[in-house]
Design a protein around this motif. Structure first.
Motif, mmCIF file in Angstrom:
data_model
loop_
_atom_site.group_PDB
_atom_site.id
_atom_site.type_symbol
_atom_site.label_atom_id
_atom_site.label_comp_id
_atom_site.label_asym_id
_atom_site.label_seq_id
_atom_site.Cartn_x
_atom_site.Cartn_y
_atom_site.Cartn_z
ATOM 1 N N SER A 55 40.455 52.439 45.198
ATOM 2 C CA SER A 55 39.710 51.406 46.008
ATOM 3 C C SER A 55 39.207 52.215 47.386
ATOM 4 C CB SER A 55 40.220 50.257 46.038
ATOM 5 O OG SER A 55 39.223 49.456 46.676
ATOM 6 N N ASP A 134 36.537 46.420 39.451
ATOM 7 C CA ASP A 134 37.624 47.601 39.340
ATOM 8 C C ASP A 134 37.526 48.310 40.731
ATOM 9 O OD1 ASP A 134 38.232 47.170 36.849
ATOM 10 O OD2 ASP A 134 36.823 48.597 35.971
ATOM 11 N N LYS A 135 36.161 48.069 41.528
ATOM 12 C CA LYS A 135 36.262 48.939 42.803
ATOM 13 C C LYS A 135 37.114 48.099 43.664
ATOM 14 C CE LYS A 135 31.583 50.284 42.261
ATOM 15 N NZ LYS A 135 30.242 50.317 42.957
ATOM 16 N N LEU A 136 37.628 46.833 43.596
ATOM 17 C CA LEU A 136 38.420 46.092 44.784
ATOM 18 C C LEU A 136 39.830 46.336 44.429
ATOM 19 C CD1 LEU A 136 35.499 44.441 44.849
ATOM 20 C CD2 LEU A 136 36.896 42.320 45.140
ATOM 21 N N PRO A 137 40.423 46.515 45.687
ATOM 22 C CA PRO A 137 42.137 46.651 45.343
ATOM 23 C C PRO A 137 42.862 45.625 44.928
ATOM 24 C CG PRO A 137 41.362 46.464 47.614
ATOM 25 C CD PRO A 137 40.291 46.292 46.978
ATOM 26 N N TYR A 306 39.795 43.679 52.341
ATOM 27 C CA TYR A 306 40.024 42.578 50.924
ATOM 28 C C TYR A 306 41.370 41.991 51.437
ATOM 29 C CZ TYR A 306 41.661 41.257 46.409
ATOM 30 O OH TYR A 306 42.090 40.428 45.358
#
Length: 376
Positions: A55, A134-137, A306
């Motif tokens: 990410s 899928d881009k977020l941690p 995040y």
């Protein structure tokens, strides 16, 4: 001091040396949990991971995981300061005489300014993009969890009958880049609104905010009566209104200064297996069938952070949020049961199984009366 957003709170934690910054790469699957759990057990600092595998976005955890940071986030020296202020408001004898009413004016003057303020342009919509979780941690917390979970979401819904908004905190298990579970228990307000949409046969719009100021995050967890808007309560805690902006794809208003917004809907006829999930008690809550959240758009700041949290054996970050509820809502419990002197939810009871109550006993079995009142 009211924080405008999560980023400013994190900056203040850095200035006060209350957060550790980690630049080495960490894995969102189990590794972040292991580190945060170890730090929590030592009553350690908040953590910011700048290099989460897979990410581009930094992640923060344990931001409210001590009394010091929680008090700082809510702008008080002690949680009892909020309780005493509420108790002062609820003291009806102070408003009986003309002199009392005049003296109450400065105290009551800020209240009209706690209502949410709608804005047309917002930081949370600086970037509008197609959904791809899928881009977020997003982390996997514990080894036997059903998958990755969004653990600190503010889930906004709107009553189809009266238009009142509700916000609650319900974990979201990630199924794929566009869908998650929606963990609505039967007794939650979000589930009640969901049932109203089912009766109407309409698809249910939902917007989820990730990353807000501490008062707004806490307000989403507070056990408020249905007629009280959580954003009004957040405004009261902040002593200034929460700015809200209309979602891009629906009519739900969300915090303008949130880091991310997930916009979508819940299909009324779709259920999917959710869980297991490592829970507050140190045991796994079991899998069951829950509604599915379909994400249509993600909006965010240009440089968002995040937020996440983990739950498990205490002490954990959620324990301190529970302590805030214990202290802040004590005056309201005293209104219902004037014989209550004080109450304590030990961290070891994880706010589900243990409460110690001190009362002014006046007759035999008086404790039973209080017990049944609290249960009710």
């Amino acid at each position: 001091m009211a924080y405008k957003d999560l980023s400013r709170f994190i900056s203040d934690l850095e200035k006060r040396n209350l957060i550790d910054i980690i630049d080495v790469e960490v894995d969102p699957e189990l590794e972040i949990t292991e580190i945060a759990d170890r730090v929590s057990k030592k009553f350690g600092k908040a953590l910011k991971f700048n290099n989460v595998k897979g990410s581009e976005f930094p992640l923060v955890i344990n931001t409210l995981g001590t009394y010091e940071r929680l008090n700082l986030g809510l702008g008080v020296e002690s949680l009892d300061d909020i309780a005493e202020e509420i108790e002062d408001y609820l003291d009806l004898s102070a408003y009986v005489t003309l002199k009392g009413k005049i003296k109450a004016i400065p105290k009551l003057a800020p209240l009209p300014f706690i209502f949410p303020k709608k804005v047309g342009k917002a930081p949370c919509q600086e970037v509008v993009e197609e959904p791809n979780l899928d881009k977020l941690p997003i982390i996997k917390c514990w080894p036997q969890d059903g998958g990755k979970y969004i653990t600190l979401p503010l889930v906004f819904t709107k009553d189809p009958e009266n238009g009142q908004q509700n916000v609650g905190m319900y974990r979201l298990q990630v199924y794929d880049k566009k869908t998650t579970g929606m963990h609505w228990h039967l007794h939650k307000d979000g589930r009640e609104i969901y049932e109203k949409y089912r009766k109407l046969g309409k698809r249910m719009p939902v917007s989820v905010a990730l990353g807000s100021d501490p008062a707004t995050i806490y307000a989403a967890t507070a056990p408020l009566p249905k007629m009280i808007d959580e954003m009004i309560f957040a405004g009261y805690l902040r002593k200034k209104p929460v700015e809200l902006v209309k979602s891009v794809t629906n009519d739900i208003y969300v915090p303008a200064n949130a880091e991310f917004i997930l916009e979508g809907y819940v299909d009324l006829d779709e259920l999917r297996l959710e869980g297991p999930f490592g829970d507050h008690t140190g045991y796994y809550s079991l899998s069951d069938m829950y509604p599915v959240f379909h994400i249509e758009k993600i909006t965010r700041k240009e440089r968002p952070i995040y937020p996440t949290t983990i739950v498990g054996k205490p002490p954990m970050e959620d324990c301190y949020l529970g302590k805030a509820t214990e202290r802040i809502f004590l005056p309201l419990m005293k209104m219902q049961c004037p014989e209550i002197v004080d109450i304590d939810f030990p961290l070891e009871g994880v706010f589900h199984n243990c409460a110690i109550v001190s009362i002014k006993k006046a007759f035999p079995l008086h404790a039973n009366k209080v017990l049944y009142s609290l249960w009710g």
